[in-house]
Motif scaffolding. Structure first.
Motif, PDB file in Angstrom:
ATOM      1  N   UNK A   1       0.858  -1.191   0.000  1.00 57.62           N
ATOM      2  CA  UNK A   1       0.000   0.000   0.000  1.00 57.62           C
ATOM      3  C   UNK A   1       0.893   1.240   0.000  1.00 57.62           C
ATOM      4  N   UNK A   2       0.381   2.290  -0.603  1.00 55.83           N
ATOM      5  CA  UNK A   2       1.165   3.497  -0.738  1.00 55.83           C
ATOM      6  C   UNK A   2       0.934   4.362   0.484  1.00 55.83           C
ATOM      7  N   UNK A   3       1.974   4.597   1.252  1.00 52.86           N
ATOM      8  CA  UNK A   3       1.808   5.346   2.487  1.00 52.86           C
ATOM      9  C   UNK A   3       1.853   6.841   2.266  1.00 52.86           C
ATOM     10  N   UNK A   4       2.467   7.246   1.167  1.00 55.01           N
ATOM     11  CA  UNK A   4       2.517   8.666   0.824  1.00 55.01           C
ATOM     12  C   UNK A   4       1.991   8.810  -0.599  1.00 55.01           C
ATOM     13  N   UNK A   5       0.873   9.512  -0.727  1.00 56.53           N
ATOM     14  CA  UNK A   5       0.232   9.683  -2.033  1.00 56.53           C
ATOM     15  C   UNK A   5       0.553  11.068  -2.570  1.00 56.53           C
ATOM     16  N   UNK A   6       1.082  11.108  -3.775  1.00 54.88           N
ATOM     17  CA  UNK A   6       1.538  12.361  -4.373  1.00 54.88           C
ATOM     18  C   UNK A   6       0.787  12.626  -5.667  1.00 54.88           C
ATOM     19  N   UNK A   7       0.444  13.893  -5.872  1.00 53.37           N
ATOM     20  CA  UNK A   7      -0.227  14.284  -7.119  1.00 53.37           C
ATOM     21  C   UNK A   7       0.107  15.727  -7.450  1.00 53.37           C
ATOM     22  N   UNK A   8       0.096  16.099  -8.727  1.00 51.25           N
ATOM     23  CA  UNK A   8      -0.111  15.239  -9.890  1.00 51.25           C
ATOM     24  C   UNK A   8       1.170  14.509 -10.261  1.00 51.25           C
ATOM     25  N   UNK A   9       1.096  13.610 -11.220  1.00 47.86           N
ATOM     26  CA  UNK A   9       2.293  12.906 -11.674  1.00 47.86           C
ATOM     27  C   UNK A   9       3.101  13.755 -12.635  1.00 47.86           C
ATOM     28  N   UNK A  21       2.456  21.036  -5.762  1.00 44.89           N
ATOM     29  CA  UNK A  21       2.469  19.575  -5.717  1.00 44.89           C
ATOM     30  C   UNK A  21       1.962  19.153  -4.342  1.00 44.89           C
ATOM     31  N   UNK A  22       1.048  18.207  -4.344  1.00 45.73           N
ATOM     32  CA  UNK A  22       0.380  17.817  -3.104  1.00 45.73           C
ATOM     33  C   UNK A  22       0.739  16.407  -2.680  1.00 45.73           C
ATOM     34  N   UNK A  23       0.815  16.220  -1.380  1.00 39.13           N
ATOM     35  CA  UNK A  23       1.061  14.895  -0.826  1.00 39.13           C
ATOM     36  C   UNK A  23       0.186  14.658   0.386  1.00 39.13           C
ATOM     37  N   UNK A  24      -0.207  13.406   0.573  1.00 39.69           N
ATOM     38  CA  UNK A  24      -0.991  13.012   1.726  1.00 39.69           C
ATOM     39  C   UNK A  24      -0.375  11.763   2.326  1.00 39.69           C
ATOM     40  N   UNK A  25      -0.414  11.670   3.626  1.00 42.08           N
ATOM     41  CA  UNK A  25       0.167  10.510   4.284  1.00 42.08           C
ATOM     42  C   UNK A  25      -0.842   9.878   5.220  1.00 42.08           C
ATOM     43  N   UNK A  26      -0.554   8.646   5.641  1.00 45.58           N
ATOM     44  CA  UNK A  26      -1.490   7.913   6.494  1.00 45.58           C
ATOM     45  C   UNK A  26      -0.929   7.659   7.891  1.00 45.58           C
ATOM     46  N   UNK A  27       0.376   7.453   7.961  1.00 44.82           N
ATOM     47  CA  UNK A  27       0.976   7.031   9.224  1.00 44.82           C
ATOM     48  C   UNK A  27       1.214   8.223  10.139  1.00 44.82           C
ATOM     49  N   UNK A  28       0.520   8.278  11.245  1.00 47.21           N
ATOM     50  CA  UNK A  28       0.658   9.423  12.156  1.00 47.21           C
ATOM     51  C   UNK A  28       1.981   9.408  12.910  1.00 47.21           C
ATOM     52  N   UNK A  29       2.761   8.348  12.772  1.00 45.27           N
ATOM     53  CA  UNK A  29       4.085   8.308  13.398  1.00 45.27           C
ATOM     54  C   UNK A  29       5.124   9.098  12.601  1.00 45.27           C
ATOM     55  N   UNK A  30       4.808   9.445  11.356  1.00 46.86           N
ATOM     56  CA  UNK A  30       5.741  10.240  10.565  1.00 46.86           C
ATOM     57  C   UNK A  30       5.966  11.589  11.245  1.00 46.86           C
ATOM     58  N   UNK A  31       7.242  11.999  11.321  1.00 53.86           N
ATOM     59  CA  UNK A  31       7.526  13.293  11.944  1.00 53.86           C
ATOM     60  C   UNK A  31       8.535  14.122  11.166  1.00 53.86           C
ATOM     61  N   UNK A  32       8.791  13.723   9.936  1.00 53.08           N
ATOM     62  CA  UNK A  32       9.736  14.466   9.103  1.00 53.08           C
ATOM     63  C   UNK A  32       9.256  14.347   7.672  1.00 53.08           C
ATOM     64  N   UNK A  33       9.120  15.490   7.007  1.00 58.07           N
ATOM     65  CA  UNK A  33       8.504  15.514   5.677  1.00 58.07           C
ATOM     66  C   UNK A  33       9.410  16.313   4.728  1.00 58.07           C
ATOM     67  N   UNK A  34      10.280  15.620   4.028  1.00 62.31           N
ATOM     68  CA  UNK A  34      11.179  16.300   3.092  1.00 62.31           C
ATOM     69  C   UNK A  34      10.644  16.294   1.659  1.00 62.31           C
ATOM     70  N   UNK A  35      11.156  17.203   0.899  1.00 56.11           N
ATOM     71  CA  UNK A  35      10.966  17.197  -0.556  1.00 56.11           C
ATOM     72  C   UNK A  35      12.338  17.055  -1.198  1.00 56.11           C
ATOM     73  N   UNK A  36      12.395  16.160  -2.185  1.00 54.81           N
ATOM     74  CA  UNK A  36      13.633  15.954  -2.925  1.00 54.81           C
ATOM     75  C   UNK A  36      13.427  16.391  -4.377  1.00 54.81           C
ATOM     76  N   UNK A  37      14.490  16.906  -4.950  1.00 53.50           N
ATOM     77  CA  UNK A  37      14.479  17.365  -6.339  1.00 53.50           C
ATOM     78  C   UNK A  37      15.464  16.501  -7.121  1.00 53.50           C
ATOM     79  N   UNK A  38      15.032  16.019  -8.278  1.00 60.31           N
ATOM     80  CA  UNK A  38      15.895  15.161  -9.079  1.00 60.31           C
ATOM     81  C   UNK A  38      15.956  15.663 -10.514  1.00 60.31           C
ATOM     82  N   UNK A  39      17.157  15.983 -10.964  1.00 62.88           N
ATOM     83  CA  UNK A  39      17.382  16.347 -12.358  1.00 62.88           C
ATOM     84  C   UNK A  39      17.735  15.098 -13.146  1.00 62.88           C
TER      85      UNK A  39
END
Lengths: 111, 112
Positions: A1-9, A21-39
């Motif tokens: 199952x996808x624990x972090x849902x990201x949209x749009x593709x 860009x939007x993201x949603x998560x399910x696990x309430x234990x998460x406490x760090x939310x980074x964004x990564x950039x990839x060229x």
């Protein structure tokens, strides 16, 4: 199952626009939310990150908005430039350093 | 400057071959990770290690194994390569109690 849902593709914006860009998560234990950039041809690199004790973090033209009650967070790029064209991944982690990534958003900024 | 180096940028292997992907970090990081990246699926964790000789399965460990004999080196092994393992493989490392991961440039593996 996808624990972090990201949209749009994928996302195409004009130079100067504000891609979101939007993201949603399910696990309430998460406490760090980074964004990564990839060229193309490179590995992802940390762009900006937030913890749940704040609702917004800004670094230069990049802003994370965080909604703890909705379990959602988003990346906004102000005054977007062609050099921002890349794939962006949201992620979440907590506890064991095991980072869960979203599926990625390919952003194209048109001159 | 922090550095995670993957031994190959591109690899082409035949079905059934044993394949080794090597990763070295020079930051004295405790944690090391192997991900595969596929379009529409994002980054999926294969294995990670938080210490020498320690390993933990990630989300998709089937068909893979890992080895960490030295702190700076983390190897991913495809015991018998199959075409569905054609992918981009990314190695990453991080400090023990820090969240930021540093990635290598990736190895694009094609299994024919």
């Amino acid at each position: 199952q996808q624990q972090v849902k990201q949209s749009p593709q994928s996302l195409i914006v004009q130079k100067g626009g504000i891609p979101i860009i939007n993201c949603a998560y399910e696990n309430t234990a998460f406490d760090y939310f980074p964004w990564y950039q990839q060229f193309p041809g490179k590995g992802p690199a940390l762009l900006i990150a937030i913890r749940p004790d704040v609702s917004e973090k800004k670094e230069g033209r990049f802003t994370i908005s965080f909604n703890k009650s909705a379990k959602q967070f988003s990346l906004h790029i102000m005054d977007s430039q062609p050099g921002d064209s890349a794939t962006y991944f949201c992620a979440a982690s907590g506890g064991y350093q095991k980072v869960t990534f979203g599926i990625g958003t390919k952003l194209q900024v048109i001159p | 400057d922090v550095k995670v180096t993957q031994s190959s940028r591109y690899l082409v292997k035949r079905t059934g071959e044993k394949v080794f992907l090597e990763c070295v970090q020079d930051m004295d990081h405790e944690n090391m990770f192997w991900y595969r990246q596929d379009p529409g699926l994002g980054l999926r964790l294969i294995y990670f290690s938080y210490d020498v000789k320690m390993k933990e399965k990630g989300d998709i460990p089937e068909g893979y194994s890992v080895s960490r004999e030295k702190k700076e080196r983390f190897s991913l092994i495809l015991e018998s390569a199959s075409t569905n393992q054609t992918s981009m493989y990314l190695c990453a490392s991080s400090q023990l109690n820090r969240d930021q991961a540093f990635f290598g440039q990736g190895t694009r593996l094609t299994v024919v």
